[in-house]
Scaffold this motif. Sequence first.
Motif, PDB file in Angstrom:
ATOM      1  N   PRO A  61       0.795  -1.223   0.000  1.00 20.51           N
ATOM      2  CA  PRO A  61       0.000   0.000   0.000  1.00 20.51           C
ATOM      3  C   PRO A  61       0.832   1.280   0.000  1.00 20.51           C
ATOM      4  N   GLN A  62       1.966   1.270   0.659  1.00 16.45           N
ATOM      5  CA  GLN A  62       2.776   2.484   0.735  1.00 16.45           C
ATOM      6  C   GLN A  62       3.381   2.870  -0.618  1.00 16.45           C
ATOM      7  N   ASP A  63       3.399   1.940  -1.582  1.00 19.32           N
ATOM      8  CA  ASP A  63       3.958   2.220  -2.907  1.00 19.32           C
ATOM      9  C   ASP A  63       2.896   2.561  -3.951  1.00 19.32           C
ATOM     10  N   LEU A  64       1.640   2.627  -3.554  1.00 16.55           N
ATOM     11  CA  LEU A  64       0.554   2.893  -4.491  1.00 16.55           C
ATOM     12  C   LEU A  64       0.393   4.385  -4.741  1.00 16.55           C
ATOM     13  N   THR A  65      -0.157   4.718  -5.918  1.00 21.13           N
ATOM     14  CA  THR A  65      -0.526   6.101  -6.194  1.00 21.13           C
ATOM     15  C   THR A  65      -1.661   6.491  -5.241  1.00 21.13           C
ATOM     16  N   PRO A  66      -1.897   7.780  -5.059  1.00 16.55           N
ATOM     17  CA  PRO A  66      -2.991   8.176  -4.157  1.00 16.55           C
ATOM     18  C   PRO A  66      -4.351   7.593  -4.563  1.00 16.55           C
ATOM     19  N   GLN A  67      -4.662   7.569  -5.866  1.00 15.91           N
ATOM     20  CA  GLN A  67      -5.938   6.990  -6.310  1.00 15.91           C
ATOM     21  C   GLN A  67      -6.000   5.496  -6.010  1.00 15.91           C
ATOM     22  N   ALA A  68      -4.915   4.795  -6.308  1.00 22.34           N
ATOM     23  CA  ALA A  68      -4.874   3.352  -6.053  1.00 22.34           C
ATOM     24  C   ALA A  68      -4.920   3.075  -4.552  1.00 22.34           C
ATOM     25  N   ARG A  69      -4.269   3.910  -3.767  1.00 23.41           N
ATOM     26  CA  ARG A  69      -4.281   3.734  -2.309  1.00 23.41           C
ATOM     27  C   ARG A  69      -5.693   3.918  -1.751  1.00 23.41           C
ATOM     28  N   ALA A  70      -6.423   4.883  -2.293  1.00 21.64           N
ATOM     29  CA  ALA A  70      -7.802   5.095  -1.843  1.00 21.64           C
ATOM     30  C   ALA A  70      -8.666   3.868  -2.171  1.00 21.64           C
ATOM     31  N   LEU A  71      -8.470   3.298  -3.348  1.00 17.86           N
ATOM     32  CA  LEU A  71      -9.215   2.084  -3.713  1.00 17.86           C
ATOM     33  C   LEU A  71      -8.796   0.916  -2.825  1.00 17.86           C
ATOM     34  N   TYR A  72      -7.496   0.778  -2.593  1.00 14.63           N
ATOM     35  CA  TYR A  72      -6.976  -0.263  -1.699  1.00 14.63           C
ATOM     36  C   TYR A  72      -7.669  -0.164  -0.332  1.00 14.63           C
ATOM     37  N   GLU A  73      -7.723   1.035   0.218  1.00 13.11           N
ATOM     38  CA  GLU A  73      -8.343   1.239   1.539  1.00 13.11           C
ATOM     39  C   GLU A  73      -9.831   0.877   1.501  1.00 13.11           C
ATOM     40  N   LYS A  74     -10.487   1.221   0.411  1.00 14.68           N
ATOM     41  CA  LYS A  74     -11.908   0.905   0.280  1.00 14.68           C
ATOM     42  C   LYS A  74     -12.126  -0.604   0.255  1.00 14.68           C
ATOM     43  N   ILE A  75     -11.300  -1.322  -0.501  1.00 10.90           N
ATOM     44  CA  ILE A  75     -11.426  -2.785  -0.598  1.00 10.90           C
ATOM     45  C   ILE A  75     -11.118  -3.445   0.737  1.00 10.90           C
ATOM     46  N   THR A  76     -10.025  -3.045   1.364  1.00 14.64           N
ATOM     47  CA  THR A  76      -9.603  -3.723   2.595  1.00 14.64           C
ATOM     48  C   THR A  76     -10.446  -3.357   3.806  1.00 14.64           C
ATOM     49  N   SER A  77     -11.148  -2.236   3.747  1.00 17.60           N
ATOM     50  CA  SER A  77     -11.988  -1.871   4.884  1.00 17.60           C
ATOM     51  C   SER A  77     -13.422  -2.369   4.711  1.00 17.60           C
ATOM     52  N   GLY A  78     -13.730  -2.931   3.543  1.00 13.41           N
ATOM     53  CA  GLY A  78     -15.082  -3.423   3.272  1.00 13.41           C
ATOM     54  C   GLY A  78     -15.282  -4.830   3.799  1.00 13.41           C
ATOM     55  N   PRO A  79     -16.403  -5.446   3.418  1.00 16.12           N
ATOM     56  CA  PRO A  79     -16.749  -6.767   3.943  1.00 16.12           C
ATOM     57  C   PRO A  79     -15.754  -7.864   3.551  1.00 16.12           C
ATOM     58  N   ARG A  80     -15.002  -7.664   2.474  1.00 16.61           N
ATOM     59  CA  ARG A  80     -13.988  -8.662   2.101  1.00 16.61           C
ATOM     60  C   ARG A  80     -12.760  -8.532   2.987  1.00 16.61           C
ATOM     61  N   GLY A  81     -12.616  -7.339   3.569  1.00 19.24           N
ATOM     62  CA  GLY A  81     -11.596  -7.073   4.574  1.00 19.24           C
ATOM     63  C   GLY A  81     -10.206  -7.556   4.236  1.00 19.24           C
ATOM     64  N   GLN A  82      -9.586  -8.112   5.215  1.00 24.58           N
ATOM     65  CA  GLN A  82      -8.195  -8.551   5.096  1.00 24.58           C
ATOM     66  C   GLN A  82      -8.038  -9.887   4.390  1.00 24.58           C
ATOM     67  N   PHE A  83      -9.153 -10.514   3.999  1.00 21.50           N
ATOM     68  CA  PHE A  83      -9.082 -11.807   3.310  1.00 21.50           C
ATOM     69  C   PHE A  83      -8.273 -11.717   2.027  1.00 21.50           C
ATOM     70  N   MET A  84      -8.285 -10.547   1.394  1.00 21.65           N
ATOM     71  CA  MET A  84      -7.624 -10.384   0.097  1.00 21.65           C
ATOM     72  C   MET A  84      -6.256  -9.718   0.199  1.00 21.65           C
ATOM     73  N   VAL A  85      -5.629  -9.735   1.385  1.00 20.64           N
ATOM     74  CA  VAL A  85      -4.339  -9.086   1.589  1.00 20.64           C
ATOM     75  C   VAL A  85      -3.288 -10.145   1.907  1.00 20.64           C
ATOM     76  N   ASP A  86      -2.137 -10.045   1.219  1.00 23.42           N
ATOM     77  CA  ASP A  86      -1.059 -10.993   1.504  1.00 23.42           C
ATOM     78  C   ASP A  86      -0.224 -10.517   2.697  1.00 23.42           C
ATOM     79  N   SER A  87       0.794 -11.275   3.057  1.00 26.70           N
ATOM     80  CA  SER A  87       1.587 -10.984   4.257  1.00 26.70           C
ATOM     81  C   SER A  87       2.343  -9.661   4.171  1.00 26.70           C
ATOM     82  N   GLU A  88       2.556  -9.144   2.956  1.00 22.68           N
ATOM     83  CA  GLU A  88       3.265  -7.865   2.801  1.00 22.68           C
ATOM     84  C   GLU A  88       2.298  -6.703   2.555  1.00 22.68           C
ATOM     85  N   GLY A  89       1.003  -6.991   2.610  1.00 19.70           N
ATOM     86  CA  GLY A  89       0.010  -5.944   2.445  1.00 19.70           C
ATOM     87  C   GLY A  89      -0.527  -5.785   1.040  1.00 19.70           C
ATOM     88  N   GLY A  90      -0.007  -6.558   0.071  1.00 18.52           N
ATOM     89  CA  GLY A  90      -0.503  -6.468  -1.304  1.00 18.52           C
ATOM     90  C   GLY A  90      -1.835  -7.174  -1.447  1.00 18.52           C
TER      91      GLY A  90
END
Length: 175
Positions: free
Chosen positions: A9-38
Amino acid sequence: MSRLRRTPPQDLTPQARALYEKITSGPRGQFMVDSEGGLTGPFNAMLLSPPVGDPLQELGAAIRYRSSLTDRARELAILAVANHHDSAFERAAHEPIARDLGFTDDQLQALRTGAPLRLSDATETAILNVTRGLLTKGDLDDEEYATLDKEQLFELTTLVGYYTTLALQLRVFRV
């Protein structure tokens, strides 16, 4: 091997980071995140174009969490799409959900192979038959069309199209 790097996440563009935050904070949550945060699965590719990826993931959330289809009917259709497109990721992601919803190993095997599947619920049978018809013919005959109400049919055709899109992206990006 995947054709896309999972970007932390720290290497994403601001737009991509906002989408990342939206996906990871939603009902799918952390299920779609690997050990390094991708992001894993289809969500990593969505970060390539946030203006397209965001509405796509919103559509997926609507299908998964706000549709009138029952959880079992939805998983039946998703697994039929996964089988048709040989999408190992979708199969791996959705078989445990289906198992938790009461699908047996024999039923999951039938969904994996496209074999006939006897279901005790008439609506689930119709969902499976219509999904398989959409996948194999790209259309429905009048009899298949008449087995579901129009709301279910709209939601089901949307589900089939969405998961077909994901299967294509997963294949092209070698996820």
